[in-house]
Design an enzyme around this catalytic site. Structure first.
Site, PDB file in Angstrom:
ATOM      1  N   HIS A  31       0.811  -1.228   0.000  1.00  0.00           N
ATOM      2  CA  HIS A  31       0.000   0.000   0.000  1.00  0.00           C
ATOM      3  C   HIS A  31       0.847   1.283   0.000  1.00  0.00           C
ATOM      4  O   HIS A  31       0.739   2.139   0.857  1.00  0.00           O
ATOM      5  CB  HIS A  31      -1.124  -0.003   1.039  1.00  0.00           C
ATOM      6  CG  HIS A  31      -0.768  -0.239   2.483  1.00  0.00           C
ATOM      7  ND1 HIS A  31       0.222   0.438   3.130  1.00  0.00           N
ATOM      8  CD2 HIS A  31      -1.324  -1.047   3.403  1.00  0.00           C
ATOM      9  CE1 HIS A  31       0.264   0.048   4.386  1.00  0.00           C
ATOM     10  NE2 HIS A  31      -0.655  -0.859   4.577  1.00  0.00           N
ATOM     11  N   HIS A  85      -4.313  -9.446  14.609  1.00  0.00           N
ATOM     12  CA  HIS A  85      -4.422  -8.175  13.867  1.00  0.00           C
ATOM     13  C   HIS A  85      -5.328  -8.394  12.665  1.00  0.00           C
ATOM     14  O   HIS A  85      -5.175  -9.392  11.947  1.00  0.00           O
ATOM     15  CB  HIS A  85      -3.012  -7.745  13.448  1.00  0.00           C
ATOM     16  CG  HIS A  85      -2.935  -6.489  12.649  1.00  0.00           C
ATOM     17  ND1 HIS A  85      -3.895  -5.505  12.679  1.00  0.00           N
ATOM     18  CD2 HIS A  85      -1.978  -6.054  11.781  1.00  0.00           C
ATOM     19  CE1 HIS A  85      -3.535  -4.522  11.864  1.00  0.00           C
ATOM     20  NE2 HIS A  85      -2.377  -4.835  11.300  1.00  0.00           N
ATOM     21  N   GLU A  87      -5.705  -6.652   9.824  1.00  0.00           N
ATOM     22  CA  GLU A  87      -5.370  -6.221   8.466  1.00  0.00           C
ATOM     23  C   GLU A  87      -5.276  -7.444   7.545  1.00  0.00           C
ATOM     24  O   GLU A  87      -4.868  -8.523   7.963  1.00  0.00           O
ATOM     25  CB  GLU A  87      -4.068  -5.403   8.447  1.00  0.00           C
ATOM     26  CG  GLU A  87      -3.902  -4.666   7.141  1.00  0.00           C
ATOM     27  CD  GLU A  87      -2.868  -3.535   7.157  1.00  0.00           C
ATOM     28  OE1 GLU A  87      -2.154  -3.370   8.166  1.00  0.00           O
ATOM     29  OE2 GLU A  87      -2.783  -2.814   6.142  1.00  0.00           O
ATOM     30  N   ASP A  89      -3.460  -8.621   5.267  1.00  0.00           N
ATOM     31  CA  ASP A  89      -2.271  -9.438   5.016  1.00  0.00           C
ATOM     32  C   ASP A  89      -2.182 -10.581   6.026  1.00  0.00           C
ATOM     33  O   ASP A  89      -1.438 -11.540   5.819  1.00  0.00           O
ATOM     34  CB  ASP A  89      -0.980  -8.594   5.015  1.00  0.00           C
ATOM     35  CG  ASP A  89      -0.870  -7.615   6.155  1.00  0.00           C
ATOM     36  OD1 ASP A  89      -1.905  -7.215   6.718  1.00  0.00           O
ATOM     37  OD2 ASP A  89       0.261  -7.238   6.495  1.00  0.00           O
ATOM     38  N   HIS A 151      -0.530  -2.205  14.948  1.00  0.00           N
ATOM     39  CA  HIS A 151      -0.543  -1.135  13.979  1.00  0.00           C
ATOM     40  C   HIS A 151      -1.925  -0.532  13.754  1.00  0.00           C
ATOM     41  O   HIS A 151      -2.056   0.571  13.227  1.00  0.00           O
ATOM     42  CB  HIS A 151       0.031  -1.745  12.694  1.00  0.00           C
ATOM     43  CG  HIS A 151      -0.211  -1.100  11.421  1.00  0.00           C
ATOM     44  ND1 HIS A 151      -0.653  -1.731  10.285  1.00  0.00           N
ATOM     45  CD2 HIS A 151      -0.051   0.194  11.075  1.00  0.00           C
ATOM     46  CE1 HIS A 151      -0.752  -0.894   9.302  1.00  0.00           C
ATOM     47  NE2 HIS A 151      -0.390   0.278   9.744  1.00  0.00           N
ATOM     48  N   ASP A 170       2.423  -7.171  13.834  1.00  0.00           N
ATOM     49  CA  ASP A 170       3.243  -6.250  13.029  1.00  0.00           C
ATOM     50  C   ASP A 170       4.477  -5.736  13.794  1.00  0.00           C
ATOM     51  O   ASP A 170       5.478  -5.371  13.179  1.00  0.00           O
ATOM     52  CB  ASP A 170       2.410  -5.033  12.608  1.00  0.00           C
ATOM     53  CG  ASP A 170       1.567  -5.298  11.366  1.00  0.00           C
ATOM     54  OD1 ASP A 170       1.765  -6.335  10.713  1.00  0.00           O
ATOM     55  OD2 ASP A 170       0.704  -4.452  11.061  1.00  0.00           O
ATOM     56  N   TYR A 198      10.768  -0.388   7.853  1.00  0.00           N
ATOM     57  CA  TYR A 198       9.437  -0.809   8.312  1.00  0.00           C
ATOM     58  C   TYR A 198       8.948   0.112   9.435  1.00  0.00           C
ATOM     59  O   TYR A 198       7.809   0.579   9.436  1.00  0.00           O
ATOM     60  CB  TYR A 198       9.552  -2.253   8.794  1.00  0.00           C
ATOM     61  CG  TYR A 198       8.282  -2.903   9.248  1.00  0.00           C
ATOM     62  CD1 TYR A 198       7.507  -3.651   8.356  1.00  0.00           C
ATOM     63  CD2 TYR A 198       7.873  -2.818  10.564  1.00  0.00           C
ATOM     64  CE1 TYR A 198       6.351  -4.285   8.783  1.00  0.00           C
ATOM     65  CE2 TYR A 198       6.720  -3.450  10.990  1.00  0.00           C
ATOM     66  CZ  TYR A 198       5.964  -4.182  10.101  1.00  0.00           C
ATOM     67  OH  TYR A 198       4.821  -4.806  10.533  1.00  0.00           O
ATOM     68  N   HIS A 231       5.755 -10.402  10.164  1.00  0.00           N
ATOM     69  CA  HIS A 231       6.510 -10.154   8.927  1.00  0.00           C
ATOM     70  C   HIS A 231       7.997 -10.301   9.219  1.00  0.00           C
ATOM     71  O   HIS A 231       8.488  -9.763  10.221  1.00  0.00           O
ATOM     72  CB  HIS A 231       6.310  -8.722   8.425  1.00  0.00           C
ATOM     73  CG  HIS A 231       4.907  -8.389   8.016  1.00  0.00           C
ATOM     74  ND1 HIS A 231       4.296  -8.929   6.922  1.00  0.00           N
ATOM     75  CD2 HIS A 231       4.004  -7.537   8.560  1.00  0.00           C
ATOM     76  CE1 HIS A 231       3.069  -8.438   6.809  1.00  0.00           C
ATOM     77  NE2 HIS A 231       2.866  -7.601   7.785  1.00  0.00           N
TER      78      HIS A 231
HETATM   79 FE1  FEO Z   1      -0.901  -3.989   9.776  1.00  0.00          FE
HETATM   80 FE2  FEO Z   1       0.953  -6.631   8.527  1.00  0.00          FE
HETATM   81  O1  FEO Z   1      -0.557  -5.574   8.810  1.00  0.00           O
END
Ligand code: FEO
Length: 400
Positions: A31, A85, A87, A89, A151, A170, A198, A231
């Site tokens: 994004h 989380h 989101e 992903d 996040h 995250d 990041y 991640h």
């Molecule tokens: Fe805030 Fe890896 O998503």
């Protein structure tokens, strides 16, 4: 599931915890954040009396995740899913995973149980866990730690007490696709660069919350042997290294680095940027000159993270600033860099509003104005360029 469990396999983290995520080698843009090294979507399997899946993966990678799970146990043996989380992903694969696995319960934070149905129009019941709450897995215990805005408002971390393992979603992550999933097997300079990138692009606006989180972990007396983020690599040796990096970045201590960001129409503002750079260096600053259009906004944010100075240049165009400069200012403003000394500069032909707009933007970002803006008409003269050098030297002295 269309993939044999012989193909994508789980990776053992501890005797009872396996990584079952996915590696996205192709991702180059997250994004708007350039991710030149790709990323991973980490999911974890806890083989306790109650079998738990921590997070899932982006939707296109669900079969890969299920294949890795199936290399250890049948996916249907999973009792609980914990969504740290919301989101996509980490949850894109969740609705289908719930349909396939049919877990006894799906846990999320109080905000997560609102966010997940809003994303996926889920009908499945979700169970909210409290900040500081615990979930018995029989022979193991999961603790939950809400980390709102790290996040998203729904974010939380899960802590497997017996293993002293923090599933940090995250937090403490980085976008780095790597076949070797452990930080201790990866070059530290790569880790630090990608972790900083990041942090700058995802977490910088929430620096005060990072500092509170660090305190909270210390006060709770949570020993941490392993940090397993959603991640990038898993930290199983010296996990506090990345915590220390985060704490350092969160403090936004200014350094002697000056970042000069600009775009140019016919080379005049570029010439001013170079003269400023010479002066900055003469004054003792470390200089990074970043021409926009050739530098991604994510790389500018990364350089700004550890900077003490931010000098921004734009020609005046149509009574405004260059679109690339407006873009980076909007982006940086949202990321809330702190403790920066700033200077605006640019060339113009007639109306010359550009530098005033730059100064307004720097003021809105709470960047301290070191000197009045530097302006040149059409093409900078030798006097203009000497003024740029002198201004750069003055700023450099303050940063050094
Ligand atoms: Fe805030 Fe890896 O998503």
């Amino acid at each position: 599931m269309n993939i044999s469990p012989e193909t994508f396999r789980a990776v053992k983290v501890t005797d009872d915890v396996y990584w079952v995520g996915a590696i996205d080698w192709e991702l180059k843009d997250f994004h708007g954040y350039s991710t030149g090294r790709g990323t991973t979507y980490n999911a974890y399997l806890i083989l306790a009396d109650k079998v738990v899946l921590i997070d899932t993966v982006k939707r296109p990678f669900l079969d890969e995740m299920l294949s890795r799970v199936a290399s250890v146990i049948e996916p249907g043996e999973i009792d609980y899913i914990v969504s740290n989380h919301s989101e996509m992903d980490h949850t894109g694969g969740l609705p289908e995973a719930i349909r396939i696995i049919r877990p006894e319960k799906v846990f999320a934070s109080s905000m997560g149980v609102k966010a997940l149905p809003a994303h996926f129009h889920l009908k499945d019941p979700l169970t909210a866990v409290k900040d500081g709450g615990k979930l018995s897995l029989g022979n193991r215990t999961l603790h939950f730690l809400e980390t709102r805005m790290l996040h998203w408002p729904d974010s939380m971390m899960s802590y497997l007490a017996e293993e002293e393992l923090l599933f940090s979603q995250d937090g403490f992550g980085m976008h780095l696709a790597t076949a070797d999933l452990f930080a201790d097997r990866i070059d530290e300079s790569v880790l630090r660069f990608e972790a900083a990138k990041y942090y700058a692009n995802i977490l910088m606006p929430y620096s005060p919350l990072i500092l509170k989180l660090k305190e909270r972990i210390a006060q709770a007396g949570l020993g941490i042997k392993i940090i397993a983020p959603d991640h990038g690599p898993i930290w199983r040796k010296d996990p506090l290294k990345i915590v220390g990096w985060y704490a350092q970045w969160a403090e936004h201590q200014p350094t002697r680095k000056a970042v000069v960001v600009y775009d140019t129409m016919w080379g005049s503002t570029a010439l001013m940027a170079r003269a400023l750079g010479e002066g900055l260096q003469a004054g003792g600053a470390e200089v990074k000159i970043l021409p926009l259009g050739k530098t991604t906004r994510a790389d500018v944010a990364t350089e700004a993270l550890e900077a003490g100075g931010l000098l921004v240049g734009s020609p005046t165009i149509n009574n405004g600033i260059f679109p690339t400069v407006a873009d980076i200012l909007a982006y940086l403003k949202g990321l809330k860099p702190q403790n920066l000394l700033g200077l605006a500069f640019g060339s113009h032909g007639w109306s010359g509003e550009g530098t005033k707009i730059l100064e307004e933007n720097l003021a809105a970002m709470k960047v301290e104005r070191a000197l009045p803006a530097l302006r040149a008409v059409y093409v900078p003269t030798a006097v203009d360029l000497k003024a740029c050098f002198d201004a750069g030297e003055a700023v450099g002295r303050r940063l050094a």
